[in-house]
Design a protein around this motif. Structure first.
Motif, PDB file in Angstrom:
ATOM      1  N   TYR A  81       0.842  -1.199   0.000  1.00  0.00           N
ATOM      2  CA  TYR A  81       0.000   0.000   0.000  1.00  0.00           C
ATOM      3  C   TYR A  81       0.880   1.253   0.000  1.00  0.00           C
ATOM      4  N   ASP A  82       1.914   1.258   0.821  1.00  0.00           N
ATOM      5  CA  ASP A  82       2.811   2.417   0.880  1.00  0.00           C
ATOM      6  C   ASP A  82       3.504   2.648  -0.462  1.00  0.00           C
ATOM      7  N   VAL A  83       3.848   1.565  -1.152  1.00  0.00           N
ATOM      8  CA  VAL A  83       4.465   1.707  -2.472  1.00  0.00           C
ATOM      9  C   VAL A  83       3.471   2.312  -3.460  1.00  0.00           C
ATOM     10  N   LEU A  84       2.214   1.885  -3.387  1.00  0.00           N
ATOM     11  CA  LEU A  84       1.189   2.470  -4.257  1.00  0.00           C
ATOM     12  C   LEU A  84       1.022   3.964  -3.978  1.00  0.00           C
ATOM     13  N   VAL A  85       1.100   4.345  -2.714  1.00  0.00           N
ATOM     14  CA  VAL A  85       1.006   5.767  -2.364  1.00  0.00           C
ATOM     15  C   VAL A  85       2.159   6.542  -2.998  1.00  0.00           C
ATOM     16  N   GLU A  86       3.347   5.961  -2.981  1.00  0.00           N
ATOM     17  CA  GLU A  86       4.490   6.611  -3.626  1.00  0.00           C
ATOM     18  C   GLU A  86       4.272   6.736  -5.130  1.00  0.00           C
ATOM     19  N   LEU A  87       3.680   5.713  -5.732  1.00  0.00           N
ATOM     20  CA  LEU A  87       3.400   5.770  -7.168  1.00  0.00           C
ATOM     21  C   LEU A  87       2.381   6.853  -7.490  1.00  0.00           C
ATOM     22  N   VAL A  88       1.360   6.985  -6.660  1.00  0.00           N
ATOM     23  CA  VAL A  88       0.359   8.031  -6.876  1.00  0.00           C
ATOM     24  C   VAL A  88       1.004   9.409  -6.767  1.00  0.00           C
ATOM     25  N   ALA A  89       1.884   9.577  -5.782  1.00  0.00           N
ATOM     26  CA  ALA A  89       2.561  10.862  -5.619  1.00  0.00           C
ATOM     27  C   ALA A  89       3.447  11.184  -6.821  1.00  0.00           C
ATOM     28  N   ALA A  90       4.007  10.150  -7.437  1.00  0.00           N
ATOM     29  CA  ALA A  90       4.924  10.367  -8.559  1.00  0.00           C
ATOM     30  C   ALA A  90       4.202  10.543  -9.889  1.00  0.00           C
ATOM     31  N   THR A  91       3.091   9.834 -10.081  1.00  0.00           N
ATOM     32  CA  THR A  91       2.435   9.832 -11.391  1.00  0.00           C
ATOM     33  C   THR A  91       1.068  10.489 -11.397  1.00  0.00           C
ATOM     34  N   GLY A  92       0.402  10.528 -10.255  1.00  0.00           N
ATOM     35  CA  GLY A  92      -0.995  10.953 -10.235  1.00  0.00           C
ATOM     36  C   GLY A  92      -1.903   9.744 -10.380  1.00  0.00           C
ATOM     37  N   TRP A  93      -3.101   9.841  -9.829  1.00  0.00           N
ATOM     38  CA  TRP A  93      -4.007   8.693  -9.806  1.00  0.00           C
ATOM     39  C   TRP A  93      -4.453   8.285 -11.211  1.00  0.00           C
ATOM     40  N   ASP A  94      -4.833   9.242 -12.037  1.00  0.00           N
ATOM     41  CA  ASP A  94      -5.324   8.915 -13.381  1.00  0.00           C
ATOM     42  C   ASP A  94      -4.241   8.246 -14.225  1.00  0.00           C
ATOM     43  N   ASP A  95      -3.033   8.782 -14.172  1.00  0.00           N
ATOM     44  CA  ASP A  95      -1.946   8.184 -14.955  1.00  0.00           C
ATOM     45  C   ASP A  95      -1.578   6.802 -14.428  1.00  0.00           C
ATOM     46  N   LEU A  96      -1.710   6.606 -13.122  1.00  0.00           N
ATOM     47  CA  LEU A  96      -1.419   5.287 -12.563  1.00  0.00           C
ATOM     48  C   LEU A  96      -2.439   4.259 -13.042  1.00  0.00           C
ATOM     49  N   LEU A  97      -3.703   4.660 -13.128  1.00  0.00           N
ATOM     50  CA  LEU A  97      -4.727   3.745 -13.643  1.00  0.00           C
ATOM     51  C   LEU A  97      -4.476   3.409 -15.113  1.00  0.00           C
ATOM     52  N   LYS A  98      -4.058   4.409 -15.887  1.00  0.00           N
ATOM     53  CA  LYS A  98      -3.738   4.148 -17.295  1.00  0.00           C
ATOM     54  C   LYS A  98      -2.559   3.185 -17.408  1.00  0.00           C
ATOM     55  N   LEU A  99      -1.580   3.382 -16.545  1.00  0.00           N
ATOM     56  CA  LEU A  99      -0.418   2.492 -16.546  1.00  0.00           C
ATOM     57  C   LEU A  99      -0.830   1.074 -16.173  1.00  0.00           C
ATOM     58  N   ARG A 100      -1.699   0.955 -15.195  1.00  0.00           N
ATOM     59  CA  ARG A 100      -2.166  -0.369 -14.779  1.00  0.00           C
ATOM     60  C   ARG A 100      -2.911  -1.072 -15.902  1.00  0.00           C
ATOM     61  N   SER A 101      -3.794  -0.353 -16.586  1.00  0.00           N
ATOM     62  CA  SER A 101      -4.567  -0.975 -17.664  1.00  0.00           C
ATOM     63  C   SER A 101      -3.691  -1.333 -18.860  1.00  0.00           C
ATOM     64  N   ARG A 102      -2.561  -0.644 -18.999  1.00  0.00           N
ATOM     65  CA  ARG A 102      -1.680  -0.924 -20.131  1.00  0.00           C
ATOM     66  C   ARG A 102      -0.861  -2.200 -19.922  1.00  0.00           C
ATOM     67  N   ILE A 103      -0.519  -2.510 -18.685  1.00  0.00           N
ATOM     68  CA  ILE A 103       0.375  -3.650 -18.451  1.00  0.00           C
ATOM     69  C   ILE A 103      -0.321  -4.834 -17.801  1.00  0.00           C
ATOM     70  N   PHE A 104      -1.523  -4.619 -17.242  1.00  0.00           N
ATOM     71  CA  PHE A 104      -2.191  -5.702 -16.532  1.00  0.00           C
ATOM     72  C   PHE A 104      -3.519  -6.060 -17.182  1.00  0.00           C
ATOM     73  N   LEU A 105      -3.830  -7.325 -17.100  1.00  0.00           N
ATOM     74  CA  LEU A 105      -5.153  -7.821 -17.448  1.00  0.00           C
ATOM     75  C   LEU A 105      -5.882  -8.076 -16.139  1.00  0.00           C
ATOM     76  N   MET A 106      -6.980  -7.358 -15.921  1.00  0.00           N
ATOM     77  CA  MET A 106      -7.691  -7.488 -14.664  1.00  0.00           C
ATOM     78  C   MET A 106      -8.518  -8.770 -14.658  1.00  0.00           C
ATOM     79  N   GLU A 107      -8.894  -9.198 -13.483  1.00  0.00           N
ATOM     80  CA  GLU A 107      -9.589 -10.477 -13.332  1.00  0.00           C
ATOM     81  C   GLU A 107     -10.901 -10.514 -14.107  1.00  0.00           C
TER      82      GLU A 107
END
Length: 308
Positions: A81-107
């Motif tokens: 969770y703390d690592v995700l918080v660091e990612l949000v601080a570095a990229t922003g929430w919207d960009d992090l979601l875009k990054l997640r959808s680009r590299i991950f296939l959700m369940e």
């Protein structure tokens, strides 16, 4: 998680998410159901009943705050969770979601694709664990369920935090006091600290201890003041906690939160500066006597900072 943190510092956010996804993280274990026999509640006299801390146990009037799952994270899940918080601080929430959808296939996407490919075996497929099926050849990795759920936990925390800060700004704009119960201030302070909004966390914790004495809030303030090097503020928190412990017959010096932070202050500033600040604050004979036990232990153990 150490690799993920290093990749974030190198601004390799995609690699950091992939590293997180490969970590073997187990869900929080469910507490064991232990049958406790009914007993008569013991009565222990307190030296000062006004110091009794009931804030942590008192219910909150805001059920949304009580339902936040982020406060119940432990172990590797808390680190993730703390690592995700660091990612949000570095990229922003919207960009992090875009990054997640680009590299991950959700369940859900994975199940939908398998349903399209084998519509007659849907009932059988749902009974088979996802790990038994390789992900479709889309160039994406299957996102671990715990990581997907952690995104939802973080989203809930950020949503409540945004509402809280919006309310604060609104009341300030109207020159009206923003009132909460001590329990709610404690939860809000913990929420802000969890999201790495430390100034807002200290503000909420201070509101909490001004409303009612709360050992947990004072401990959090002590830890943050110590990390910031604000010695006078940290020793003020030590004073409150030592008096509280003395009123509850808590005589242990170490290990506890107060002991760890006092030793940390001595490593950072040296014992002589601690003594000088104590004299400046005029903490009182009782607090001086209680704090002297910690200083004597530091001298006996020859900890770093005991001789300067």
């Amino acid at each position: 998680m150490t690799l993920a943190r290093a990749l974030i510092k190198m601004e390799k956010y995609e690699a950091a998410l992939i590293a997180m996804n490969t970590c073997p993280v187990a869900p929080n274990p469910e507490p064991e159901a232990i049958r406790i026999l009914p007993t008569t509640k013991p009565w222990i006299p307190r030296k000062n009943r006004s110091l009794q801390d009931e804030v942590s146990q008192s219910p909150s009037e805001d059920s949304i705050l009580e339902r936040l799952k982020g406060s119940r994270l432990r172990g590797a899940l808390k680190q993730a969770y703390d690592v995700l918080v660091e990612l949000v601080a570095a990229t922003g929430w919207d960009d992090l979601l875009k990054l997640r959808s680009r590299i991950f296939l959700m369940e859900e996407e994975y199940r939908a694709q398998r349903t399209d490919r084998r519509p007659s075996d849907v009932s059988e497929m749902e009974q088979i664990p996802l790990d038994d099926h390789p992900p479709p050849k889309t160039g994406k990795r299957l996102c671990e369920r715990w990581l997907d759920q952690l995104f939802m936990v973080l989203f809930d925390d950020m949503r409540v935090y945004t509402i809280y800060r919006g309310e604060v700004q609104h009341f300030r704009g109207e020159n009206m006091p923003y009132q909460r119960t001590a329990r709610e201030w404690l939860i809000l302070g913990t929420l802000c600290r969890r999201l790495a909004h430390f100034e807002e966390a200290k503000e909420a914790y201070r509101q909490c201890v001004e409303t009612a004495f709360c050992e947990e809030a004072w401990q959090a303030l002590l830890e943050m003041y110590t990390d910031e090097g604000r010695l006078a503020h940290a020793l003020t928190a030590v004073t409150k906690l030592l008096l509280h412990q003395a009123g509850h017959y808590q005589t242990a010096i170490y290990p506890n939160v107060v002991g760890r932070q006092i030793f940390k202050m001595i490593r950072m500033h040296g014992v002589e500066r601690i003594r000088t600040t104590m004299m400046t604050l005029n903490m009182g004979a009782q607090v001086d006597a209680l704090l002297q036990k910690y200083l004597e232990m530091v001298a006996a153990q020859k900890c770093l900072g005991h001789d300067y």
